[in-house]
Write an enzyme that holds these catalytic residues in place. Structure first.
Site, short mmCIF file in Angstrom:
data_model
loop_
_atom_site.label_atom_id
_atom_site.label_comp_id
_atom_site.label_asym_id
_atom_site.label_seq_id
_atom_site.Cartn_x
_atom_site.Cartn_y
_atom_site.Cartn_z
N ASP A 145 3.22 6.28 -9.85
CA ASP A 145 1.87 6.20 -9.30
C ASP A 145 1.19 7.57 -9.27
O ASP A 145 1.84 8.60 -9.28
CB ASP A 145 1.92 5.64 -7.87
N ASP A 146 -0.14 7.53 -9.19
CA ASP A 146 -0.98 8.69 -8.84
C ASP A 146 -1.24 9.66 -9.99
O ASP A 146 -1.61 10.81 -9.76
CB ASP A 146 -0.41 9.48 -7.66
N HIS A 199 -3.75 2.11 -4.96
CA HIS A 199 -3.24 3.25 -4.20
C HIS A 199 -2.94 2.78 -2.77
O HIS A 199 -3.81 2.22 -2.10
CB HIS A 199 -4.28 4.36 -4.20
#
Length: 263
Positions: A12-13, A126
């Site tokens: 993620d991210d 998110h």
């Protein structure tokens, strides 16, 4: 012979910071990831998005509603900055999310396409915001229109942290699972990777627990970063520790021991 269990591993991210981006790209090149999700609201996305690999790993849209500033002017009139996760959860369950949220989700999709020249391969959120009431219908409409997989947060497995796992399921995850099945959209059989990001945590021990429980077709999410953590990153130490394990021979040995293959 027992058939190997397939596991998707998604970082993620991507786009959040230089250390995060370096780590994710390095792991993708190593073949340690099957996917990573992109934070297109980040100021560095215009640069980071140009570095996406052409193939070999799926890249998706990481819908963000809790960090930084909205992209759409209409939502910025309501929220100059996104609310914190707890406030967003409360607003969602009270039915008080602004109507301008729909335009923001579309703007994040457009931002992904404008920079990369292609659409996302999947959609997630998110801090799992894509499953919240009021957000879920927007994400599902997008996914249905593009026939994209959506991260399934309705069945969260793993060692320990039962309260956090149950909260993720209860904050819209179970309803999301029902909707995905009803719409015929592809989704993982379970979600793995939840922990508290404690710098003292033994990430390998956690991973071995996740691999032990993983059903075929599950998805494990992670948060790697290479080198020194990005300034201001609240989970920077955990990211660096995750990176060290995922890039190591120990990860491949643990996959083999538990009969798990990436795919």
């Amino acid at each position: 012979m027992t058939r190997p269990r397939r596991l998707a591993v998604c970082a993620d991210d991507y786009g959040q910071g230089a250390a995060v981006d370096r780590g994710i790209l390095a792991l993708a090149q190593q073949g340690r990831l099957t996917a990573f999700s992109c934070l297109v609201t980040s100021p560095r996305w215009a640069h980071a998005g140009l570095a996406l690999p052409d193939g070999g790993v799926a890249t998706g849209l990481h819908v963000n509603l809790t960090e930084g500033e909205p992209l759409s002017p209409a939502l910025r009139k309501h929220w100059p900055r996104f609310p914190r996760l707890g406030a967003l959860i409360a607003l969602a369950h009270l039915g008080r999310l602004p109507a301008a949220l729909a335009g923001e989700v579309q703007e994040q999709l457009r931002r992904f396409v404008d920079v990369t020249g292609r659409g996302p391969a999947f959609i997630d959120g998110h801090q799992h915001v894509h499953a919240l009431p009021g957000v879920r219908p927007l994400v599902l409409a997008m996914a249905r229109g593009l026939h994209l997989p959506v991260r399934n947060t309705g069945r969260v497995l793993g060692p320990g942290f039962p309260v956090k796992r149950r909260v993720i399921e209860a904050c819209g995850g179970r309803q999301l699972t029902e909707c995905l099945h009803g719409l015929g959209l592809p989704a993982a059989t379970a979600l793995l990777g939840v922990y508290d990001f404690d710098p003292r945590a033994d990430y390998r021990a956690l991973m071995r627990g996740w691999l032990r429980e993983a059903p075929d077709g599950a998805l494990l999410f992670c948060h790697p970063a290479e080198g020194t953590a990005d300034p201001g990153d609240a989970i920077g130490a955990a990211r660096v520790r995750e990176m060290a394990y995922l890039a190591s021979d120990a990860f491949t040995a643990d996959l083999a021991e538990f009969g798990v293959v990436l795919g």
